[in-house]
Each structure stands twice: as structure tokens, then as C-alpha cells.
Design a protein around this motif. Structure first.
Motif, PDB file in Angstrom:
ATOM      1  N   ILE A  45       0.843  -1.193   0.000  1.00  0.00           N
ATOM      2  CA  ILE A  45       0.000   0.000   0.000  1.00  0.00           C
ATOM      3  C   ILE A  45       0.883   1.249   0.000  1.00  0.00           C
ATOM      4  N   THR A  46       0.465   2.250  -0.751  1.00  0.00           N
ATOM      5  CA  THR A  46       1.245   3.483  -0.830  1.00  0.00           C
ATOM      6  C   THR A  46       0.758   4.478   0.230  1.00  0.00           C
ATOM      7  N   LYS A  47       1.558   5.505   0.465  1.00  0.00           N
ATOM      8  CA  LYS A  47       1.175   6.541   1.425  1.00  0.00           C
ATOM      9  C   LYS A  47      -0.092   7.258   0.981  1.00  0.00           C
ATOM     10  N   GLU A  48      -0.330   7.340  -0.310  1.00  0.00           N
ATOM     11  CA  GLU A  48      -1.546   7.980  -0.825  1.00  0.00           C
ATOM     12  C   GLU A  48      -2.774   7.082  -0.656  1.00  0.00           C
ATOM     13  N   GLU A  49      -2.562   5.768  -0.702  1.00  0.00           N
ATOM     14  CA  GLU A  49      -3.686   4.833  -0.607  1.00  0.00           C
ATOM     15  C   GLU A  49      -4.188   4.648   0.829  1.00  0.00           C
ATOM     16  N   ILE A  50      -3.339   4.856   1.813  1.00  0.00           N
ATOM     17  CA  ILE A  50      -3.740   4.639   3.211  1.00  0.00           C
ATOM     18  C   ILE A  50      -4.918   5.536   3.607  1.00  0.00           C
ATOM     19  N   PRO A  51      -4.825   6.869   3.420  1.00  0.00           N
ATOM     20  CA  PRO A  51      -5.986   7.689   3.788  1.00  0.00           C
ATOM     21  C   PRO A  51      -7.198   7.428   2.892  1.00  0.00           C
ATOM     22  N   LEU A  52      -6.973   7.036   1.644  1.00  0.00           N
ATOM     23  CA  LEU A  52      -8.084   6.729   0.740  1.00  0.00           C
ATOM     24  C   LEU A  52      -8.839   5.489   1.227  1.00  0.00           C
ATOM     25  N   LEU A  53      -8.108   4.462   1.636  1.00  0.00           N
ATOM     26  CA  LEU A  53      -8.745   3.252   2.149  1.00  0.00           C
ATOM     27  C   LEU A  53      -9.581   3.590   3.382  1.00  0.00           C
ATOM     28  N   THR A  54      -9.017   4.385   4.279  1.00  0.00           N
ATOM     29  CA  THR A  54      -9.744   4.788   5.485  1.00  0.00           C
ATOM     30  C   THR A  54     -10.992   5.575   5.130  1.00  0.00           C
ATOM     31  N   GLU A  55     -10.868   6.526   4.214  1.00  0.00           N
ATOM     32  CA  GLU A  55     -12.014   7.354   3.818  1.00  0.00           C
ATOM     33  C   GLU A  55     -13.110   6.514   3.164  1.00  0.00           C
ATOM     34  N   LEU A  56     -12.736   5.569   2.311  1.00  0.00           N
ATOM     35  CA  LEU A  56     -13.738   4.706   1.676  1.00  0.00           C
ATOM     36  C   LEU A  56     -14.478   3.872   2.722  1.00  0.00           C
ATOM     37  N   ALA A  57     -13.744   3.370   3.716  1.00  0.00           N
ATOM     38  CA  ALA A  57     -14.376   2.573   4.767  1.00  0.00           C
ATOM     39  C   ALA A  57     -15.353   3.420   5.586  1.00  0.00           C
ATOM     40  N   VAL A  58     -14.957   4.641   5.897  1.00  0.00           N
ATOM     41  CA  VAL A  58     -15.844   5.537   6.649  1.00  0.00           C
ATOM     42  C   VAL A  58     -17.060   5.902   5.799  1.00  0.00           C
ATOM     43  N   GLN A  59     -16.878   6.097   4.501  1.00  0.00           N
ATOM     44  CA  GLN A  59     -18.013   6.357   3.613  1.00  0.00           C
ATOM     45  C   GLN A  59     -18.985   5.188   3.622  1.00  0.00           C
ATOM     46  N   LEU A  60     -18.460   3.957   3.637  1.00  0.00           N
ATOM     47  CA  LEU A  60     -19.330   2.784   3.739  1.00  0.00           C
ATOM     48  C   LEU A  60     -20.136   2.830   5.040  1.00  0.00           C
ATOM     49  N   GLY A  61     -19.474   3.198   6.124  1.00  0.00           N
ATOM     50  CA  GLY A  61     -20.167   3.337   7.398  1.00  0.00           C
ATOM     51  C   GLY A  61     -21.264   4.380   7.326  1.00  0.00           C
ATOM     52  N   ASP A  62     -20.982   5.511   6.674  1.00  0.00           N
ATOM     53  CA  ASP A  62     -21.993   6.561   6.524  1.00  0.00           C
ATOM     54  C   ASP A  62     -23.183   6.079   5.694  1.00  0.00           C
ATOM     55  N   GLU A  63     -22.896   5.305   4.645  1.00  0.00           N
ATOM     56  CA  GLU A  63     -23.991   4.758   3.825  1.00  0.00           C
ATOM     57  C   GLU A  63     -24.851   3.802   4.649  1.00  0.00           C
ATOM     58  N   LEU A  64     -24.207   2.993   5.476  1.00  0.00           N
ATOM     59  CA  LEU A  64     -24.959   2.089   6.343  1.00  0.00           C
ATOM     60  C   LEU A  64     -25.848   2.878   7.298  1.00  0.00           C
ATOM     61  N   ILE A  65     -25.302   3.912   7.916  1.00  0.00           N
ATOM     62  CA  ILE A  65     -26.067   4.730   8.847  1.00  0.00           C
ATOM     63  C   ILE A  65     -27.282   5.327   8.159  1.00  0.00           C
ATOM     64  N   GLN A  66     -27.097   5.797   6.932  1.00  0.00           N
ATOM     65  CA  GLN A  66     -28.210   6.366   6.164  1.00  0.00           C
ATOM     66  C   GLN A  66     -29.276   5.296   5.924  1.00  0.00           C
ATOM     67  N   LYS A  67     -28.868   4.091   5.544  1.00  0.00           N
ATOM     68  CA  LYS A  67     -29.830   3.013   5.306  1.00  0.00           C
ATOM     69  C   LYS A  67     -30.565   2.624   6.596  1.00  0.00           C
ATOM     70  N   LEU A  68     -29.846   2.601   7.699  1.00  0.00           N
ATOM     71  CA  LEU A  68     -30.477   2.252   8.968  1.00  0.00           C
ATOM     72  C   LEU A  68     -31.486   3.303   9.404  1.00  0.00           C
ATOM     73  N   SER A  69     -31.194   4.567   9.114  1.00  0.00           N
ATOM     74  CA  SER A  69     -32.103   5.642   9.549  1.00  0.00           C
ATOM     75  C   SER A  69     -33.361   5.726   8.678  1.00  0.00           C
ATOM     76  N   THR A  70     -33.312   5.169   7.479  1.00  0.00           N
ATOM     77  CA  THR A  70     -34.485   5.212   6.604  1.00  0.00           C
ATOM     78  C   THR A  70     -35.316   3.929   6.681  1.00  0.00           C
ATOM     79  N   SER A  71     -34.808   2.932   7.398  1.00  0.00           N
ATOM     80  CA  SER A  71     -35.565   1.653   7.470  1.00  0.00           C
ATOM     81  C   SER A  71     -36.313   1.515   8.758  1.00  0.00           C
TER      82      SER A  71
END
Length: 114
Positions: free
Chosen positions: A88-114
Motif C-alpha cells: 500500500i502506498t502513502k496515498e492509498e492509506i488515507p483513501l482506504l480509510t475514507e472509503l471505509a468511513v463512507q461505507l459506514g456513513d452509507e450504512l447509517i443512512q440506510k439504517l435511519s431510513t428503514s
């Protein structure tokens, strides 16, 4: 069960949310070698508890998602994460973290609408 995915370049992450009654277990995995690196558990009015296995650093992801999730989710939760990307490159580390947090945000949105 809820399944979500995010991709960017070499990074491919998947989130699975498995319900246990009013509670939820969230799995965030991906990369070249998915594994169990860190677990963060909590509830709306309880302190978060994190278990870091060996020297894994996924607690950056699990704790951020947990802080966001507990604001709107009423049940207990456990967030398990393990994503390893070979060379993994130094540029990919924060990107991986951000994508994972975005997935968490999408889950939260789905949970709040169900």
C-alpha cells in the motif's frame, strides 16, 4: 443483511451488516487479504470498547464509524474490520480509510431510513 461496496483504484472494500434482533454486527473487509484486525463495540449510551489484534491499525476505521453510528442507532453494535492491501502506498492509506468511513456513513443512512 445489508451489503455495500466501494472501489477506487486497487482498493475494493465491502461492508456487511448482519442483524441480531435490534443489534447489528458490521464487517468491513477488503484488499488482498481480508482478515480480522480490530473490533469496536458499543451502544448509544455506553463507552466504546476496542480490541486491536496484533499490530493491526483498523481501529482508525472502526472507532470513527462507531462514533458516527452511535449518534443515530439505538441498539448495540460491533464493528469488525480488516483490510490489507499489498504494498500500500502513502496515498492509498488515507483513501482506504475514507472509503471505509463512507461505507459506514452509507450504512447509517440506510439504517435511519428503514
Amino acid at each position: 443483511m445489508i451489503v455495500l461496496e466501494k472501489k477506487s483504484g486497487r482498493i475494493h472494500l465491502q461492508l456487511q451488516a448482519i442483524f441480531m434482533g435490534e443489534d447489528v454486527v458490521v464487517l468491513i473487509t477488503g484488499g488482498d487479504r481480508p482478515h480480522l484486525g480490530t473490533i469496536t463495540a458499543g451502544a448509544r449510551l455506553e463507552p466504546l470498547q476496542t480490541i486491536q489484534l496484533q499490530t493491526h491499525k483498523e481501529f482508525y476505521i472502526t472507532e470513527e464509524v462507531a462514533v458516527r453510528l452511535r449518534k443515530s442507532f439505538r441498539g448495540n453494535f460491533a464493528i469488525c474490520c480488516g483490510a490489507h492491501l499489498d504494498q500500500i502506498t502513502k496515498e492509498e492509506i488515507p483513501l482506504l480509510t475514507e472509503l471505509a468511513v463512507q461505507l459506514g456513513d452509507e450504512l447509517i443512512q440506510k439504517l435511519s431510513t428503514s
